[in-house]
Design a protein around this motif. Structure first.
Motif, mmCIF file in Angstrom:
data_model
loop_
_atom_site.group_PDB
_atom_site.id
_atom_site.type_symbol
_atom_site.label_atom_id
_atom_site.label_comp_id
_atom_site.label_asym_id
_atom_site.label_seq_id
_atom_site.Cartn_x
_atom_site.Cartn_y
_atom_site.Cartn_z
ATOM 1 N N SER A 129 10.133 20.859 54.612
ATOM 2 C CA SER A 129 10.400 19.451 54.291
ATOM 3 C C SER A 129 10.047 18.549 55.474
ATOM 4 C CB SER A 129 11.868 19.251 53.919
ATOM 5 O OG SER A 129 12.192 19.973 52.758
ATOM 6 N N LEU A 130 10.368 19.022 56.680
ATOM 7 C CA LEU A 130 10.025 18.250 57.878
ATOM 8 C C LEU A 130 8.522 18.206 58.110
ATOM 9 C CD1 LEU A 130 12.855 19.424 60.320
ATOM 10 C CD2 LEU A 130 12.603 17.161 59.287
ATOM 11 N N LYS A 133 7.024 15.809 55.389
ATOM 12 C CA LYS A 133 7.816 14.608 55.074
ATOM 13 C C LYS A 133 6.942 13.379 54.859
ATOM 14 C CE LYS A 133 8.800 13.129 59.785
ATOM 15 N NZ LYS A 133 9.815 12.788 60.769
ATOM 16 N N ASN A 134 5.809 13.277 55.576
ATOM 17 C CA ASN A 134 4.901 12.135 55.377
ATOM 18 C C ASN A 134 4.364 12.108 53.951
ATOM 19 O OD1 ASN A 134 5.224 11.259 57.976
ATOM 20 N ND2 ASN A 134 3.420 12.317 58.758
ATOM 21 N N GLN A 137 7.271 10.907 51.760
ATOM 22 C CA GLN A 137 7.618 9.492 51.918
ATOM 23 C C GLN A 137 6.618 8.581 51.221
ATOM 24 O OE1 GLN A 137 7.817 9.263 56.167
ATOM 25 N NE2 GLN A 137 9.997 9.752 56.267
#
Length: 201
Positions: A129-130, A133-134, A137
């Motif tokens: 997820s990290l 994440k872009n 988002q």
């Protein structure tokens, strides 16, 4: 495409489902090692299900929304990472069982294995997820045309992902199995010499 679906998806799903049902249903099969195999079967089961979406991409177009594409990429990456993590846990389990057989049942217990499996899955989900994440988002930010489902990571993130998801787990697995092999060879030689002494007597 039909052959691809049958072989890669349905066969994977069906066979792993058999493993999941067997271990979940029969209490006597719920040993620490089998719980790790259950985790591996669950991850492979979901990979088989998600391969249907992979076929849609191979065929040319992503038929769902950009948000679904981002979620699909994160879920697929998380499942793959958890599968790799489970293989590391299996190698640790085998290492303890073979190198420290007298301590195995005191060190490796079903509850501890369940905690390790949960932590493995949680780490895989958080890590991926990290990394992506872009993409989550701003879904579709890396698409060059309608119907694409792609993601992008910078060089540093790619290297970090390579180390955490591939190099580190493979290194741990290789080291543990080399140690297991050494112990197995030592035990085989000890058995041979013991048999030779008994035969002579």
């Amino acid at each position: 495409m039909l052959i691809y679906i049958l072989l890669s998806s349905l066969l994977t799903v069906a066979l792993n489902l058999l493993v999941i049902i067997s271990i979940s249903h029969f209490k006597q099969l719920q040993t620490p090692t089998n719980l790790l195999l259950l985790s591996l079967a669950v991850s492979d089961f979901f990979v088989g299900l998600l391969m249907i979406f992979q076929i849609m991409i191979i065929d040319g177009c992503w038929l769902f929304s950009d948000l679904m594409c981002s979620l699909w990429l994160i879920v697929l990456a998380s499942i793959t990472s958890s599968s790799i993590g489970t293989m590391v846990l299996i190698s640790v389990d085998r290492y303890v069982a073979i190198c420290y057989p007298l301590h195995y049942f005191t060190k490796v217990k079903p509850k501890r294995v369940q905690v390790c499996v949960c932590l493995c899955w949680m780490f895989a989900a958080l890590f991926n997820s990290l990394l992506l994440k872009n993409n989550l988002q701003q879904p579709g930010r890396y698409n060059s045309c309608i119907g694409e489902c792609v993601f992008d990571m910078n060089y540093i993130t790619n290297v970090f992902d390579l180390i955490v998801s591939f190099i580190f787990p493979i290194t741990v697995i290789i080291i543990l199995y080399i140690r297991i092999f050494g112990v197995a060879v030592y035990q085989a030689r000890a058995m041979r010499s013991h048999i030779a002494v008994v035969t002579t007597k």
